[in-house]
Design a protein around this motif. Structure first.
Motif, short mmCIF file in Angstrom:
data_model
loop_
_atom_site.label_atom_id
_atom_site.label_comp_id
_atom_site.label_asym_id
_atom_site.label_seq_id
_atom_site.Cartn_x
_atom_site.Cartn_y
_atom_site.Cartn_z
N GLU A 119 0.73 -1.34 0.08
CA GLU A 119 -0.10 0.01 0.19
C GLU A 119 0.92 1.24 -0.22
O GLU A 119 1.89 1.50 0.86
CB GLU A 119 -0.76 -0.09 1.20
CG GLU A 119 -1.98 -1.19 1.14
CD GLU A 119 -2.92 -1.12 2.24
OE1 GLU A 119 -3.75 -1.96 2.46
OE2 GLU A 119 -2.57 -0.25 3.12
N TRP A 134 2.86 7.13 -9.09
CA TRP A 134 2.28 6.11 -8.08
C TRP A 134 1.36 5.05 -8.65
O TRP A 134 1.10 3.93 -8.66
CB TRP A 134 1.71 6.44 -6.73
CG TRP A 134 2.91 7.26 -6.20
CD1 TRP A 134 2.87 8.82 -5.80
CD2 TRP A 134 4.40 7.02 -5.80
NE1 TRP A 134 3.96 9.29 -5.60
CE2 TRP A 134 4.89 8.08 -5.14
CE3 TRP A 134 4.95 5.73 -5.63
CZ2 TRP A 134 6.33 8.06 -4.77
CZ3 TRP A 134 6.22 5.93 -5.08
CH2 TRP A 134 6.87 7.03 -4.63
N HIS A 135 0.44 5.68 -9.77
CA HIS A 135 -0.56 4.74 -10.53
C HIS A 135 0.24 4.00 -11.29
O HIS A 135 -0.21 2.76 -11.76
CB HIS A 135 -1.31 5.80 -11.17
CG HIS A 135 -2.68 6.49 -10.71
ND1 HIS A 135 -3.94 5.90 -10.77
CD2 HIS A 135 -2.77 7.45 -9.71
CE1 HIS A 135 -4.67 6.46 -9.99
NE2 HIS A 135 -3.98 7.71 -9.23
N ARG A 138 0.95 0.96 -9.59
CA ARG A 138 -0.42 0.38 -9.20
C ARG A 138 -0.57 -0.54 -10.30
O ARG A 138 -1.04 -1.76 -10.13
CB ARG A 138 -1.31 1.19 -8.78
CG ARG A 138 -2.81 0.46 -8.65
CD ARG A 138 -3.97 1.56 -8.31
NE ARG A 138 -3.98 2.05 -9.88
CZ ARG A 138 -5.20 3.04 -9.87
NH1 ARG A 138 -5.93 3.31 -9.12
NH2 ARG A 138 -5.35 3.45 -11.30
N GLU A 139 -0.54 -0.23 -11.42
CA GLU A 139 -0.65 -0.83 -12.69
C GLU A 139 0.21 -1.92 -13.07
O GLU A 139 -0.07 -2.83 -13.43
CB GLU A 139 -0.88 0.25 -13.83
CG GLU A 139 -2.01 1.20 -13.65
CD GLU A 139 -1.90 2.28 -15.09
OE1 GLU A 139 -1.10 2.25 -15.61
OE2 GLU A 139 -2.89 3.17 -14.67
N ALA A 143 0.42 -2.44 -6.70
CA ALA A 143 0.23 -1.97 -5.55
C ALA A 143 -1.04 -1.19 -5.40
O ALA A 143 -1.85 -1.17 -6.50
CB ALA A 143 1.36 -0.75 -5.50
N VAL A 144 -1.51 -1.07 -4.11
CA VAL A 144 -2.66 -0.34 -3.90
C VAL A 144 -2.39 0.98 -3.38
O VAL A 144 -1.65 1.41 -2.43
CB VAL A 144 -3.47 -1.22 -2.56
CG1 VAL A 144 -4.54 -0.39 -2.36
CG2 VAL A 144 -3.56 -2.63 -3.16
N ILE A 145 -3.05 2.01 -3.81
CA ILE A 145 -3.07 3.47 -3.34
C ILE A 145 -4.24 3.68 -2.46
O ILE A 145 -5.23 3.47 -2.62
CB ILE A 145 -2.98 4.40 -4.56
CG1 ILE A 145 -2.02 4.10 -5.49
CG2 ILE A 145 -3.29 5.79 -4.10
CD1 ILE A 145 -1.93 5.12 -6.71
#
Length: 224
Positions: A119, A134-135, A138-139, A143-145
């Motif tokens: 996270e 950070w996106h 995630r992609e 990862a989780v935002i």
């Protein structure tokens, strides 16, 4: 004994050549500094001097101009270190700007230390430059935002932040001062709580470095 200091607006304005122009028949009033700040005469003079009498490769040559450019470059690094009270010159890295720096941290540190299900904590008041990198993680990494809410009065929701911190928190990236709202976040406490969860903290100091007296050692941040 306390002394009264008068802020001489006209003296400050005189340092900015662009403010001598008129727009619609009136003196220019420029309020968009949080996006693009105008340059004072001293900065433009230094830039012009570098281009006209000191331009050469830095750390790449042994001739006079290269040595001069390298010396000037390292003097600037020490100026930045002292301004932020960074512990060493080796921790001051020049980049193309904040967007470049944020992407550098995300792609270098983040890519190696953040994986699927980990996270990352951001806030709703972040600049896009502190969102898009950070996106990408995630992609591409799974990862989780997690998003810290902003209160109705524009303040940072500290209780929400505390609730988001947990064993899966691997990184915190937050602004020190919002470019849109002017909100000053309680950064020292934010960092302390993140470190209790072994999560490093990146501080977006684009606005804070200008308007606040910033000591990165006192903040105990990991990236600034």
């Amino acid at each position: 004994m306390a002394t009264n200091t008068v802020f001489d607006v006209q003296k400050v304005r005189a340092d900015f050549p662009i403010l001598s122009m008129e727009v619609y028949g009136k003196p220019l009033i420029y309020l968009d500094n949080a996006a693009s700040a105008q340059k004072p005469r001293q900065v433009m003079n230094a830039m012009n001097e570098a281009m006209t009498s000191g331009y050469a490769n830095v750390h790449r040559g042994l001739h006079y101009l290269s040595n001069k450019a390298t010396d000037d470059f390292e003097v600037a690094r020490e100026d930045v270190r002292r301004f932020l009270n960074a512990p060493s010159l080796e921790e001051v890295i020049f980049t193309g700007g904040a967007t470049d720096a944020l992407n550098l941290v995300a792609q270098c540190y983040g890519a190696d230390h953040i994986g699927e299900g980990d996270e990352i904590i951001l806030s709703e008041m972040e600049h896009h430059s502190n969102i898009v990198p950070w996106h990408y993680l995630r992609e591409h990494k799974g990862a989780v935002i997690k998003w810290v809410r902003v209160n109705d009065d524009g303040s940072f929701d500290m209780e929400d932040y505390k609730n988001l911190l947990g064993p899966k928190t691997k990184f915190v990236a937050l602004t020190q001062m919002s470019n849109a709202l002017g909100t000053i976040t309680p950064m020292k406490e934010i960092i302390r709580l993140a470190h209790e969860h072994d999560a490093p903290v990146l501080v977006d100091g684009c606005q804070g470095a200008v308007h606040l007296e910033t000591d990165v050692q006192d903040l105990d941040c990991d990236f600034y």
